[in-house]
Enzyme design. Structure first.
Site, PDB file in Angstrom:
ATOM      1  N   CYS A  50      36.116  38.265  40.359  1.00  0.00           N
ATOM      2  CA  CYS A  50      37.000  39.127  39.575  1.00  0.00           C
ATOM      3  C   CYS A  50      38.441  38.640  39.663  1.00  0.00           C
ATOM      4  CB  CYS A  50      36.890  40.565  40.079  1.00  0.00           C
ATOM      5  SG  CYS A  50      37.803  41.762  39.086  1.00  0.00           S
ATOM      6  N   CYS A  51      38.890  38.310  40.879  1.00  0.00           N
ATOM      7  CA  CYS A  51      40.253  37.778  41.047  1.00  0.00           C
ATOM      8  C   CYS A  51      40.434  36.475  40.273  1.00  0.00           C
ATOM      9  CB  CYS A  51      40.544  37.538  42.525  1.00  0.00           C
ATOM     10  SG  CYS A  51      40.810  39.020  43.521  1.00  0.00           S
ATOM     11  N   CYS A  74      41.802  48.111  44.164  1.00  0.00           N
ATOM     12  CA  CYS A  74      41.756  47.241  45.341  1.00  0.00           C
ATOM     13  C   CYS A  74      42.937  47.442  46.280  1.00  0.00           C
ATOM     14  CB  CYS A  74      41.695  45.778  44.911  1.00  0.00           C
ATOM     15  SG  CYS A  74      40.260  45.379  43.883  1.00  0.00           S
ATOM     16  N   CYS A  96      43.453  36.171  47.360  1.00  0.00           N
ATOM     17  CA  CYS A  96      42.769  36.276  46.070  1.00  0.00           C
ATOM     18  C   CYS A  96      42.605  34.925  45.379  1.00  0.00           C
ATOM     19  CB  CYS A  96      43.538  37.219  45.149  1.00  0.00           C
ATOM     20  SG  CYS A  96      45.224  36.694  44.810  1.00  0.00           S
TER      21      CYS A  96
END
Length: 243
Positions: A121-122, A207, A232
């Protein structure tokens, strides 16, 4: 035809030696005109650097990554910053097709399921847009401070980023958290109101949480993961070649 000058890490470090933050930023902007860029997350540290750049009319491009998961308070301080300095912070969004595919196949909260999913996702929401933003630049300015995490305590103020093939300069590397907040107060710099509610490091809303007294600076980011994994991918340290 005059050849374009090249700089080694050692040589550029020497050029910046003994300069204050404003002088260092001015020097980099002069040595690399149009090739210095600053990434802001609109947090405390980045607001200090934004003020240093814009209050002193230093020609450095400022951008932010809008992941699509940001707090409303972050958008608020973004607007206040644009208004205060009569500027327009540039915006980079993730690739829409990649986001649609991720959420269709894995759902909206896949990042809670594993470190691999979270990094995926990052990668989509942050790393790929960052790569586009940095393309063609030679200096990347960041708000990293040594106090923020254990793996940042040994980082130099100027370093070579082999993953992005450019130099990274961290003006506030040696600043304490108290020095950052005092600068914000003394110069009436707009800041994210979440900081007043215990949010020290602010990222995507799902997050990020507030930290408790005595907790590590990064404890509020990806709090469900082990501390050693709390990056990340924006600040990798690949050094395939050091100029």
């Amino acid at each position: 035809m005059i050849a374009e000058p090249t700089y080694s890490l050692e040589g550029l470090t020497g050029q910046l030696s003994g300069l204050n933050n404003i002088e260092a930023l001015q020097t980099l902007a002069g040595l690399f005109p149009g090739e210095v860029i600053f990434s802001t997350s609109l947090g405390y540290e980045d607001q200090v650097i934004t003020d240093l750049i814009l209050s002193n009319n230093i020609p450095i491009k400022i951008f932010t990554l809008d992941t699509g998961r940001m707090f409303s308070e972050t958008y608020s301080v973004w607007k206040k910053t644009n208004d205060r300095y009569a500027t327009k912070i540039e915006t980079y969004f993730p690739n829409a097709d990649a986001v649609e595919k991720l959420q269709t196949t894995k759902g909206p909260y896949s990042f809670y399921d594993s470190v691999e999913n979270r990094k995926e996702c990052c990668g989509i929401r942050k790393v790929e847009p960052l790569n586009r933003a940095l393309a063609g630049h030679k200096i990347w300015i960041t708000g990293i401070r040594a106090e923020q995490s254990a793996n940042r305590q040994s980082m130099p103020q100027l370093e070579w980023d082999g993953a992005h093939t450019l130099f990274k300069f961290h003006p506030l590397m040696d600043w304490t958290f108290d020095e950052v907040t005092q600068y914000i107060k003394d110069n009436n710099v707009p800041y994210n109101p979440l900081h007043d509610r215990g949010f020290v490091s602010i990222g995507c809303q799902p997050c990020t949480r507030a930290i408790q007294p005595g907790e590590d600076f990064r404890a509020g980011r990806w709090w469900w993961e082990d501390n050693s994994k709390k990056e990340c991918g924006l600040h990798s340290h690949e050094e395939t070649f050091k100029p």
